[in-house]
Design a protein around this motif. Structure first.
Motif, mmCIF file in Angstrom:
data_model
loop_
_atom_site.group_PDB
_atom_site.id
_atom_site.type_symbol
_atom_site.label_atom_id
_atom_site.label_comp_id
_atom_site.label_asym_id
_atom_site.label_seq_id
_atom_site.Cartn_x
_atom_site.Cartn_y
_atom_site.Cartn_z
ATOM 1 N N GLY A 1 0.746 -1.231 0.018
ATOM 2 C CA GLY A 1 0.007 -0.008 0.024
ATOM 3 C C GLY A 1 0.822 1.496 0.050
ATOM 4 O O GLY A 1 0.574 2.177 -0.847
ATOM 5 N N PRO A 2 1.766 1.447 0.722
ATOM 6 C CA PRO A 2 2.542 2.695 0.842
ATOM 7 C C PRO A 2 3.419 2.953 -0.279
ATOM 8 O O PRO A 2 3.604 4.124 -0.559
ATOM 9 C CB PRO A 2 3.410 2.599 2.137
ATOM 10 C CG PRO A 2 2.926 1.522 2.928
ATOM 11 C CD PRO A 2 1.912 0.645 2.172
ATOM 12 N N SER A 3 3.601 1.840 -1.048
ATOM 13 C CA SER A 3 4.452 2.091 -2.427
ATOM 14 C C SER A 3 3.619 3.327 -3.385
ATOM 15 O O SER A 3 4.171 3.656 -4.126
ATOM 16 C CB SER A 3 4.710 0.779 -2.865
ATOM 17 O OG SER A 3 3.733 0.227 -3.655
ATOM 18 N N PHE A 4 2.397 3.169 -3.141
ATOM 19 C CA PHE A 4 1.716 3.962 -3.967
ATOM 20 C C PHE A 4 1.431 5.543 -3.601
ATOM 21 O O PHE A 4 0.951 6.405 -4.220
ATOM 22 C CB PHE A 4 -0.010 3.418 -4.145
ATOM 23 C CG PHE A 4 0.161 2.077 -4.745
ATOM 24 C CD1 PHE A 4 0.322 1.875 -5.992
ATOM 25 C CD2 PHE A 4 -0.264 0.852 -4.142
ATOM 26 C CE1 PHE A 4 0.400 0.700 -6.743
ATOM 27 C CE2 PHE A 4 -0.232 -0.385 -4.585
ATOM 28 C CZ PHE A 4 0.003 -0.449 -5.907
ATOM 29 N N ASP A 5 1.882 5.800 -2.239
ATOM 30 C CA ASP A 5 1.917 7.344 -1.920
ATOM 31 C C ASP A 5 2.672 8.092 -2.989
ATOM 32 O O ASP A 5 3.675 7.811 -3.231
ATOM 33 C CB ASP A 5 2.662 7.326 -0.697
ATOM 34 C CG ASP A 5 1.711 6.632 0.485
ATOM 35 O OD1 ASP A 5 0.511 6.208 0.362
ATOM 36 O OD2 ASP A 5 2.206 6.363 1.561
ATOM 37 N N GLY A 6 1.925 9.382 -3.424
ATOM 38 C CA GLY A 6 2.574 10.074 -4.154
ATOM 39 C C GLY A 6 2.385 9.872 -5.443
ATOM 40 O O GLY A 6 2.910 10.464 -6.436
ATOM 41 N N HIS A 7 1.845 8.637 -5.801
ATOM 42 C CA HIS A 7 1.798 8.192 -7.175
ATOM 43 C C HIS A 7 0.168 8.224 -7.672
ATOM 44 O O HIS A 7 -0.806 7.928 -6.902
ATOM 45 C CB HIS A 7 2.174 6.676 -7.469
ATOM 46 C CG HIS A 7 3.600 6.596 -7.289
ATOM 47 N ND1 HIS A 7 4.310 7.017 -8.233
ATOM 48 C CD2 HIS A 7 4.164 6.241 -6.301
ATOM 49 C CE1 HIS A 7 5.679 6.655 -7.978
ATOM 50 N NE2 HIS A 7 5.622 6.351 -6.463
ATOM 51 N N ALA B 1 3.684 5.232 -14.720
ATOM 52 C CA ALA B 1 3.558 3.797 -14.423
ATOM 53 C C ALA B 1 4.805 3.212 -14.219
ATOM 54 O O ALA B 1 5.146 2.481 -13.080
ATOM 55 C CB ALA B 1 2.707 2.842 -15.438
ATOM 56 N N ARG B 2 5.804 3.515 -15.126
ATOM 57 C CA ARG B 2 7.189 2.931 -14.838
ATOM 58 C C ARG B 2 7.749 3.763 -13.471
ATOM 59 O O ARG B 2 8.541 2.981 -12.672
ATOM 60 C CB ARG B 2 8.150 3.538 -15.752
ATOM 61 C CG ARG B 2 7.890 2.780 -17.018
ATOM 62 C CD ARG B 2 8.980 3.381 -18.193
ATOM 63 N NE ARG B 2 8.365 2.970 -19.664
ATOM 64 C CZ ARG B 2 7.935 3.976 -20.368
ATOM 65 N NH1 ARG B 2 7.846 5.157 -20.090
ATOM 66 N NH2 ARG B 2 7.516 3.575 -21.895
ATOM 67 N N ASP B 3 7.589 4.882 -13.266
ATOM 68 C CA ASP B 3 8.050 5.731 -12.023
ATOM 69 C C ASP B 3 7.664 4.939 -10.792
ATOM 70 O O ASP B 3 8.188 4.786 -9.942
ATOM 71 C CB ASP B 3 7.530 6.874 -11.958
ATOM 72 C CG ASP B 3 8.387 8.019 -12.886
ATOM 73 O OD1 ASP B 3 9.299 7.486 -13.634
ATOM 74 O OD2 ASP B 3 7.749 8.952 -13.159
ATOM 75 N N TRP B 4 6.266 4.372 -10.787
ATOM 76 C CA TRP B 4 5.926 3.672 -9.650
ATOM 77 C C TRP B 4 6.518 2.322 -9.635
ATOM 78 O O TRP B 4 7.052 1.855 -8.434
ATOM 79 C CB TRP B 4 4.501 3.338 -9.389
ATOM 80 C CG TRP B 4 3.900 2.519 -8.702
ATOM 81 C CD1 TRP B 4 3.957 2.446 -7.365
ATOM 82 C CD2 TRP B 4 3.664 1.003 -8.838
ATOM 83 N NE1 TRP B 4 3.611 1.334 -6.836
ATOM 84 C CE2 TRP B 4 3.329 0.657 -7.533
ATOM 85 C CE3 TRP B 4 3.592 0.239 -10.051
ATOM 86 C CZ2 TRP B 4 3.119 -0.990 -7.598
ATOM 87 C CZ3 TRP B 4 3.066 -1.007 -9.963
ATOM 88 C CH2 TRP B 4 2.893 -1.749 -8.841
#
Length: 96
Positions: free
Chosen positions: A26-32, A65-68
């Protein structure tokens, strides 16, 4: 142009490692800027070997998408997914 990240889980090899991934992704999506379009709901298999689950996410661009996906936050937790399962994953650009 929008882009979609698609994950299909082919097989779970270590449920504990996969659970660690699920609990921590979940936290990997923060800011995306991401929208979940489908995630582990009912699947009707039409062709090819069945999959255990699928996730489809929408990002505003291929680069977003690549950045995330390549972010350190995602790659750190993805190590648990790699150790606990076999997936296919890809990014596809939307239609013009």
């Amino acid at each position: 142009m929008e882009a979609f990240v698609v994950f299909t889980r082919e097989i779970t090899t270590d449920p504990e490692k996969l659970a660690t991934y699920s609990a921590g992704v979940g936290p990997s999506f923060d800011g995306h800027d991401v929208t979940f379009l489908a995630a582990y709901s009912t699947i009707e298999h039409l062709e090819g070997p069945p999959v255990e689950g699928t996730v489809i996410m929408r990002f505003p661009t291929m680069q977003a998408a690549r950045d995330w996906y390549h972010s350190s936050a995602y790659q750190m937790i993805a190590a648990h997914r790699f150790a606990g399962s076999r997936y296919r994953a890809f990014i596809i650009e939307g239609r013009r």
